[in-house]
Design a protein around this motif. Structure first.
Motif, mmCIF file in Angstrom:
data_model
loop_
_atom_site.group_PDB
_atom_site.id
_atom_site.type_symbol
_atom_site.label_atom_id
_atom_site.label_comp_id
_atom_site.label_asym_id
_atom_site.label_seq_id
_atom_site.Cartn_x
_atom_site.Cartn_y
_atom_site.Cartn_z
ATOM 1 N N PRO A 54 -0.880 11.491 -6.924
ATOM 2 C CA PRO A 54 -1.626 11.868 -5.631
ATOM 3 C C PRO A 54 -1.550 10.737 -4.493
ATOM 4 O O PRO A 54 -2.090 11.697 -3.757
ATOM 5 N N GLY A 55 -1.332 9.602 -4.572
ATOM 6 C CA GLY A 55 -1.338 8.852 -3.280
ATOM 7 C C GLY A 55 -1.677 7.301 -4.048
ATOM 8 O O GLY A 55 -1.784 6.935 -5.347
ATOM 9 N N ASN A 56 -2.213 7.110 -3.028
ATOM 10 C CA ASN A 56 -2.141 5.055 -3.277
ATOM 11 C C ASN A 56 -3.818 4.942 -3.350
ATOM 12 O O ASN A 56 -4.455 5.615 -3.369
ATOM 13 N N GLY A 57 -4.377 3.171 -3.706
ATOM 14 C CA GLY A 57 -5.250 2.916 -4.042
ATOM 15 C C GLY A 57 -5.511 2.653 -5.920
ATOM 16 O O GLY A 57 -5.212 4.194 -6.719
ATOM 17 N N PHE A 82 0.762 -1.472 0.267
ATOM 18 C CA PHE A 82 0.362 -0.248 -0.262
ATOM 19 C C PHE A 82 0.890 1.574 -0.166
ATOM 20 O O PHE A 82 0.270 2.639 0.267
ATOM 21 N N ALA A 83 2.170 1.065 0.003
ATOM 22 C CA ALA A 83 3.541 2.092 -0.312
ATOM 23 C C ALA A 83 2.703 3.361 1.095
ATOM 24 O O ALA A 83 2.613 2.938 2.106
ATOM 25 N N LEU A 84 3.379 4.547 0.453
ATOM 26 C CA LEU A 84 3.625 5.250 1.756
ATOM 27 C C LEU A 84 2.924 5.428 2.285
ATOM 28 O O LEU A 84 1.508 5.798 1.450
ATOM 29 N N SER A 85 2.157 6.090 3.801
ATOM 30 C CA SER A 85 0.864 6.025 4.504
ATOM 31 C C SER A 85 0.383 7.465 3.860
ATOM 32 O O SER A 85 1.153 8.573 3.129
ATOM 33 N N HIS A 86 -0.511 7.754 4.164
ATOM 34 C CA HIS A 86 -1.513 9.122 3.693
ATOM 35 C C HIS A 86 -1.492 10.208 5.475
ATOM 36 O O HIS A 86 -2.839 10.678 5.314
ATOM 37 N N GLY A 111 1.858 14.939 6.723
ATOM 38 C CA GLY A 111 3.436 15.103 6.420
ATOM 39 C C GLY A 111 3.354 14.164 4.408
ATOM 40 O O GLY A 111 3.792 14.730 3.905
ATOM 41 N N GLN A 112 2.621 13.568 4.055
ATOM 42 C CA GLN A 112 2.753 12.487 3.012
ATOM 43 C C GLN A 112 1.298 12.780 2.392
ATOM 44 O O GLN A 112 0.897 11.522 1.107
ATOM 45 N N LEU A 113 0.380 13.692 2.215
ATOM 46 C CA LEU A 113 -0.513 13.796 0.980
ATOM 47 C C LEU A 113 -0.973 15.346 0.679
ATOM 48 O O LEU A 113 -0.364 16.322 1.098
ATOM 49 N N SER A 114 -1.489 14.882 -0.201
ATOM 50 C CA SER A 114 -1.358 15.469 -1.322
ATOM 51 C C SER A 114 -0.373 15.744 -1.598
ATOM 52 O O SER A 114 0.506 15.212 -2.455
#
Length: 311
Positions: free
Chosen positions: A280-283, A248-252, A255-258
């Motif tokens: 933009p992120g995981n999923g 699921f890669a880096l957490s959201h 500090g790691q969002l958007s």
């Protein structure tokens, strides 16, 4: 279908290759099956170079930045990652083939711990492996887990009267050891596999059996398993070049969002990242959106490059 479409568009797909170095003018790669060791001369002799105008890296960003970017022409296949980031949970995955149909399960099933308040709160803590690389003190805390039954919507996923399911048990990620970066990739992966003892996996499996037994038709599910494949963060890291072995890669976290998440652009101007650890992120929806954005960036970059070379 994607492979056929790519081939029709003139894409040259090279299978059985491992990229060992990404630099501004191209990539170095070797045969995936090639035996590797710590001899740079041997690594150089088995390495090929492909010149490129643009590189899109779909290996996990923390793995790529630590292992691939400007690694050098003599680089060997390695497994390591940049651990300055916060990572999502790892998983122990049980893939089971069964000789009976599990009709009481839906496509997506979530099993939550609800024995009492304390256990419910503890259940959100990932399954813990031993803190040391050796030992028999493996324990399994109360945990929640996800179960996917593909045959509910795709009958071709198993023969008639049979079934196939996947159980995802949350667990800790791999604990990075910088010394393993000095080893060949296969040696490092074996070391990381040792972080998940057979005893830990067995206890998690037994706990899943007990929870499934709450459904009358699944009380003896273990007797109907005819084949099993088990994946841990180490196997996911090996198969998909994932930092810390988390699918699921880096957490959201904030500090790691958007905009605070690592961008698609790398420190090399003509190298872009795509995947769950970059913006933009995981999923699946966000990863596909990120892929579209990188495709658009790539088109603009190459168009500008062509314009410059034709002037």
């Amino acid at each position: 279908a994607f492979q056929r479409l790519a081939t029709e568009k003139g894409v040259d797909i090279r299978l059985g290759k491992t990229v060992t170095n990404v630099q501004s003018d191209g990539i170095h790669f070797c045969d995936t099956t090639a035996e590797t060791n710590n001899d740079d001369d041997d690594a150089s002799s088995s390495s090929d170079f492909l010149p490129t105008d643009l590189v899109i890296v779909n290996a996990d960003l923390p793995f790529a930045t630590e292992t691939l970017l400007n690694a050098g022409a003599n680089a060997q296949p390695k497994y390591d990652w940049d651990d300055k980031y916060d990572f999502s949970s790892g998983v122990i995955a049980f893939h089971w083939c069964l000789d009976k149909s599990l009709d009481d399960l839906n496509t997506h099933n979530v099993f939550l711990e609800a024995g009492n308040r304390d256990r419910a709160e503890q259940s959100w803590t990932a399954v813990r492996s031993p803190n040391s690389d050796h030992g028999d003190d493996s324990t399994v805390e109360p945990f929640n887990f996800y179960l996917h039954r593909a045959t509910k919507t795709d009958p071709t996923a198993a023969p008639d009267g049979c079934d196939s399911i996947m159980v995802l048990v949350p667990c800790n990620t791999l604990r990075r050891n910088q010394e393993y970066a000095k080893l060949s990739r296969s040696e490092a992966i074996e070391k990381y596999k040792d972080q998940f003892h057979d005893k830990t996996i067995a206890k998690a499996r037994e706990a899943v059996y007990q929870r499934l037994a709450a459904i009358d038709s699944l009380r003896d599910v273990q007797k109907h398993i005819i084949d099993e494949v088990v994946d841990t963060p180490a196997t996911y890291g090996d198969l998909y070049n994932l930092g810390a072995g988390t699918p699921f890669a880096l957490s959201h976290g904030f500090g790691q969002l958007s905009l605070t998440r690592p961008p698609a652009e790398s420190k090399i101007p003509n190298v872009f990242f795509v995947g769950a650890s970059s913006r933009p992120g995981n999923g699946v929806p966000l990863v596909l959106l990120g892929a579209k954005l990188v495709a658009e960036k790539s088109k603009r970059f190459l168009t500008k490059l062509v314009d410059q070379t034709t002037k």
